[in-house]
Design a protein around this motif. Structure first.
Motif, short mmCIF file in Angstrom:
data_model
loop_
_atom_site.label_atom_id
_atom_site.label_comp_id
_atom_site.label_asym_id
_atom_site.label_seq_id
_atom_site.Cartn_x
_atom_site.Cartn_y
_atom_site.Cartn_z
N PRO A 89 50.46 31.70 96.12
CA PRO A 89 51.52 31.08 95.29
C PRO A 89 51.37 29.56 95.17
CG PRO A 89 52.49 32.59 96.89
CD PRO A 89 51.03 32.46 97.24
N ILE A 90 50.82 28.92 96.19
CA ILE A 90 50.60 27.47 96.12
C ILE A 90 49.57 27.16 95.04
CG2 ILE A 90 49.75 25.44 97.38
CD1 ILE A 90 50.82 26.88 99.96
N VAL A 91 48.48 27.91 95.04
CA VAL A 91 47.42 27.70 94.05
C VAL A 91 47.94 28.02 92.64
CG1 VAL A 91 45.11 28.45 93.31
CG2 VAL A 91 45.58 28.05 95.73
N VAL A 92 48.73 29.09 92.51
CA VAL A 92 49.31 29.43 91.21
C VAL A 92 50.25 28.31 90.75
CG1 VAL A 92 50.83 31.03 89.96
CG2 VAL A 92 49.05 31.92 91.47
N GLY A 93 51.06 27.79 91.66
CA GLY A 93 51.95 26.68 91.31
C GLY A 93 51.19 25.45 90.84
N LEU A 94 50.11 25.10 91.53
CA LEU A 94 49.27 23.97 91.10
C LEU A 94 48.65 24.23 89.74
CD1 LEU A 94 47.47 23.03 94.43
CD2 LEU A 94 49.04 21.57 93.12
N ARG A 95 48.18 25.46 89.54
CA ARG A 95 47.59 25.84 88.26
C ARG A 95 48.61 25.71 87.14
NH1 ARG A 95 44.04 28.89 85.47
NH2 ARG A 95 42.60 29.29 87.15
N GLN A 96 49.80 26.22 87.35
CA GLN A 96 50.83 26.17 86.31
C GLN A 96 51.26 24.74 86.02
OE1 GLN A 96 53.82 29.01 87.60
NE2 GLN A 96 52.70 30.70 86.67
N TRP A 97 51.35 23.91 87.04
CA TRP A 97 51.68 22.50 86.83
C TRP A 97 50.57 21.84 86.01
CZ3 TRP A 97 49.38 17.88 88.34
CH2 TRP A 97 50.17 16.73 88.16
N GLY A 98 49.31 22.11 86.36
CA GLY A 98 48.18 21.56 85.63
C GLY A 98 48.15 22.01 84.18
N ARG A 100 50.67 22.86 82.38
CA ARG A 100 51.79 22.26 81.66
C ARG A 100 51.59 20.78 81.36
NH1 ARG A 100 58.09 21.98 83.63
NH2 ARG A 100 58.83 20.85 81.80
N PHE A 101 51.02 20.04 82.31
CA PHE A 101 51.01 18.58 82.18
C PHE A 101 49.65 17.92 82.00
CE2 PHE A 101 55.01 19.35 84.56
CZ PHE A 101 55.89 18.79 83.64
N LEU A 102 48.56 18.63 82.21
CA LEU A 102 47.26 17.96 82.25
C LEU A 102 46.30 18.36 81.14
CD1 LEU A 102 46.72 18.01 86.12
CD2 LEU A 102 47.76 16.22 84.70
N PHE A 103 46.77 19.14 80.17
CA PHE A 103 45.92 19.54 79.05
C PHE A 103 46.57 19.13 77.74
CE2 PHE A 103 44.26 22.14 82.39
CZ PHE A 103 42.93 22.30 82.09
N GLU A 104 45.76 18.66 76.82
CA GLU A 104 46.23 18.33 75.48
C GLU A 104 46.29 19.60 74.64
OE1 GLU A 104 47.22 15.26 74.59
OE2 GLU A 104 46.72 14.55 76.61
N ALA A 105 47.09 19.59 73.61
CA ALA A 105 47.17 20.74 72.69
C ALA A 105 45.78 21.04 72.14
CB ALA A 105 48.14 20.44 71.55
N GLY A 106 45.41 22.31 72.12
CA GLY A 106 44.12 22.75 71.59
C GLY A 106 42.96 22.61 72.56
N GLU A 107 43.18 22.03 73.73
CA GLU A 107 42.12 21.85 74.71
C GLU A 107 41.82 23.18 75.41
OE1 GLU A 107 41.05 18.69 78.27
OE2 GLU A 107 43.04 18.66 77.37
N LEU A 120 51.09 35.01 83.51
CA LEU A 120 52.06 35.07 84.59
C LEU A 120 53.35 34.36 84.21
CD1 LEU A 120 49.85 34.25 87.70
CD2 LEU A 120 50.22 36.44 86.59
N GLU A 121 54.45 34.81 84.78
CA GLU A 121 55.73 34.12 84.66
C GLU A 121 55.62 32.81 85.43
OE1 GLU A 121 59.40 33.90 83.05
OE2 GLU A 121 58.22 35.73 82.92
N THR A 122 56.26 31.77 84.92
CA THR A 122 56.25 30.48 85.62
C THR A 122 56.98 30.61 86.95
OG1 THR A 122 56.19 29.30 83.52
CG2 THR A 122 56.90 28.05 85.44
#
Length: 146
Positions: A89-98, A100-107, A120-122
Motif C-alpha cells: 500500500p505504501i508503494v501504491v500510495g507513492l505511485r498514485q501521488w506521482g 496525480r502530481f508529477l506527469f503532464e497531460a498526455g505524458e 485501482l481506486e485511489t
C-alpha cells in the motif's frame, strides 16, 4: 541512527528501512514478480555493488528472503516476506501521488491495474467507522506497545 526525538516516531523508523530510493524500487520490482539479482539489476540499471548492498539491507530488515531458485538452478532468488508484502500500500500510495502530481497531460506513464485490467481506486485514509480522514482529523499520541 535516530535521535531521541525520532526514537518514538514510526515514520522515522520506517524511513530507516524504506527511506532509500533503491529500496522502494527493488520492492516495486519484487511486487512485479522479479526475483533474481540479474533481473533486478537489468530492470533498475543499478550498479551491482549498490544493488547487492540494498538487497542485503532488505533481507536483514526482513522484507525479502533469499531462497534457492524455483527452477532448480544454482541461482538464488529474493522473495517477498509477509513484512515485505505489507509495504505494497505504501508503494501504491507513492505511485498514485506521482500519477496525480508529477506527469503532464498526455505524458506516457505506466499504470497499475487489478487482475481484471481495471485501474485501482485511489487510496484513502479512513477511520474505523469509514469516514475519510485528512491531516486535520488526526493527531499523534504516545502509546506503549504491548
Amino acid at each position: 541512527m535516530l535521535d531521541d526525538h525520532n526514537q518514538q516516531c514510526p515514520v522515522a523508523r520506517a524511513l530507516e528501512v524504506l527511506g532509500d530510493r533503491w529500496a522502494l524500487m527493488i520492492l516495486r520490482d519484487s511486487f512485479d514478480g522479479l526475483r533474481r539479482f540479474s533481473e533486478l539489476q537489468k530492470n533498475l540499471g543499478l550498479a551491482k555493488n549498490i544493488l547487492a548492498s540494498r538487497l542485503k539491507l532488505l533481507v536483514e530488515a526482513g522484507l525479502l528472503a533469499q531462497q534457492p531458485a524455483s527452477d532448480g538452478s544454482a541461482y538464488k532468488e529474493y522473495v517477498l516476506t509477509e513484512k515485505g508484502r505489507s509495504v505494497f500500500p505504501i508503494v501504491v500510495g507513492l505511485r498514485q501521488w506521482g500519477e496525480r502530481f508529477l506527469f503532464e497531460a498526455g505524458e506516457t506513464r505506466s499504470q497499475l491495474v487489478d487482475d481484471r485490467e481495471q485501474p485501482l481506486e485511489t487510496l484513502q485514509v479512513r477511520a474505523k467507522d469509514g469516514r475519510v480522514l485528512g491531516p486535520e482529523n488526526c493527531r499523534r499520541r504516545v502509546v506503549r506497545h504491548g
